[in-house]
Motif scaffolding. Structure first.
Motif, PDB file in Angstrom:
ATOM      1  N   SER A   1       0.823  -1.221   0.000  1.00  0.00           N
ATOM      2  CA  SER A   1       0.000   0.000   0.000  1.00  0.00           C
ATOM      3  C   SER A   1       0.853   1.266   0.000  1.00  0.00           C
ATOM      4  O   SER A   1       0.437   2.287  -0.557  1.00  0.00           O
ATOM      5  CB  SER A   1      -1.006   0.000   1.142  1.00  0.00           C
TER       6      SER A   1
ATOM      7  N   HIS B   1       1.580   1.556  -3.587  1.00  0.00           N
ATOM      8  CA  HIS B   1       0.370   1.936  -4.344  1.00  0.00           C
ATOM      9  C   HIS B   1       0.181   3.444  -4.260  1.00  0.00           C
ATOM     10  O   HIS B   1      -0.189   4.109  -5.224  1.00  0.00           O
ATOM     11  CB  HIS B   1      -0.866   1.221  -3.785  1.00  0.00           C
ATOM     12  N   ASN B   2       0.445   3.953  -3.061  1.00  0.00           N
ATOM     13  CA  ASN B   2       0.367   5.393  -2.815  1.00  0.00           C
ATOM     14  C   ASN B   2       1.270   6.194  -3.755  1.00  0.00           C
ATOM     15  O   ASN B   2       0.985   7.352  -4.058  1.00  0.00           O
ATOM     16  CB  ASN B   2       0.852   5.626  -1.381  1.00  0.00           C
TER      17      ASN B   2
ATOM     18  N   ARG C   1       1.484  -0.623  -8.955  1.00  0.00           N
ATOM     19  CA  ARG C   1       0.376  -1.568  -8.834  1.00  0.00           C
ATOM     20  C   ARG C   1       0.943  -2.946  -8.538  1.00  0.00           C
ATOM     21  O   ARG C   1       2.094  -3.250  -8.910  1.00  0.00           O
ATOM     22  CB  ARG C   1      -0.472  -1.584 -10.110  1.00  0.00           C
ATOM     23  N   THR C   2       0.128  -3.773  -7.905  1.00  0.00           N
ATOM     24  CA  THR C   2       0.563  -5.132  -7.587  1.00  0.00           C
ATOM     25  C   THR C   2       0.519  -5.991  -8.845  1.00  0.00           C
ATOM     26  O   THR C   2      -0.435  -5.908  -9.628  1.00  0.00           O
ATOM     27  CB  THR C   2      -0.342  -5.724  -6.487  1.00  0.00           C
TER      28      THR C   2
ATOM     29  N   VAL D   1       5.450  -5.177  -6.867  1.00  0.00           N
ATOM     30  CA  VAL D   1       4.747  -3.963  -7.322  1.00  0.00           C
ATOM     31  C   VAL D   1       5.521  -3.357  -8.480  1.00  0.00           C
ATOM     32  O   VAL D   1       6.748  -3.479  -8.549  1.00  0.00           O
ATOM     33  CB  VAL D   1       4.567  -2.931  -6.187  1.00  0.00           C
TER      34      VAL D   1
ATOM     35  N   LYS E   1       5.728  -0.005 -11.512  1.00  0.00           N
ATOM     36  CA  LYS E   1       5.287   1.282 -12.078  1.00  0.00           C
ATOM     37  C   LYS E   1       5.922   1.429 -13.465  1.00  0.00           C
ATOM     38  O   LYS E   1       7.136   1.215 -13.605  1.00  0.00           O
ATOM     39  CB  LYS E   1       5.732   2.428 -11.161  1.00  0.00           C
TER      40      LYS E   1
END
Ligand SMILES: CC(C)(COP(=O)(O)OP(=O)(O)OC[C@H]1O[C@@H](n2cnc3c(N)ncnc32)[C@H](O)[C@@H]1OP(=O)(O)O)[C@@H](O)C(=O)NCCC(=O)NCCS
Length: 134
Positions: free
Chosen positions: A92, A95-96, A100-101, A129, A131
């Motif tokens: 998380s 994600h912030n 993305r997972t 994760v 990006k």
């Protein structure tokens, strides 16, 4: 890093491994004390990884983790790299920051280049994760 390694949050890295890879690290200092660090591992032009990202326990939630992630992303973009990933227990947080997972298996460079040497290889509970940078 040692505190988090002791608690199983971070994989151990030997002193010689850290010395060999010192130029990949960036740090944040407060009053000449390193309070946060992170490293950028480059696999190829399509993929790099944020590694060894830690903020000292007493300095958490002051924005230092995010500053380091943003700096490492900036560095990756400046080098023309296309994707940045991390393996983490705190998805998380990433994600912030726009990650993305994803399944780990989409990173053969990492899994077969690095993970297979890890003691947790058959029992890895870290979350991948990603990006996209382009
Ligand atoms: C994960 C870690 C690096 C975050 O650093 P930090 O400096 O405390 O985080 P920041 O203060 O920069 O937080 C940035 C944002 O992420 C959120 N966040 C921070 N820690 C979080 C967590 N554990 N879970 C979910 N969100 C988190 C913050 O609320 C903040 O959100 P906002 O922008 O909406 O205000 C730090 O907690 C840490 O060192 N953890 C132990 C080691 C670790 O797990 N490292 C990751 C290995 S890949």
């Amino acid at each position: 890093m040692a505190d988090y390694v002791a608690h199983g949050v971070l994989l151990p890295r030997s002193k010689s491994d850290i010395c060999d890879n010192l130029m990949k690290f960036i740090v944040i200092e407060l009053d000449d004390v390193v309070v946060a660090c992170g490293a950028l591992e480059i696999f190829n032009e399509n993929l790099c990884e944020i590694r060894s990202l830690v903020v000292a326990e007493n300095q958490k939630r002051h924005g230092f983790g995010r500053i380091l992630v943003d700096k490492l992303i900036e560095k990756a973009i400046s080098l023309g790299l296309k994707r940045i990933m991390a393996l983490t227990y705190v998805p998380s947080f990433f994600h912030n920051a726009g990650f993305r997972t994803v399944p780990k298996e989409i990173f053969p460079e990492k899994v077969w280049g690095v993970c297979f040497k890890c003691c947790k290889f058959n029992d890895c509970d870290e979350i991948a994760v990603l990006k996209e940078l382009s």
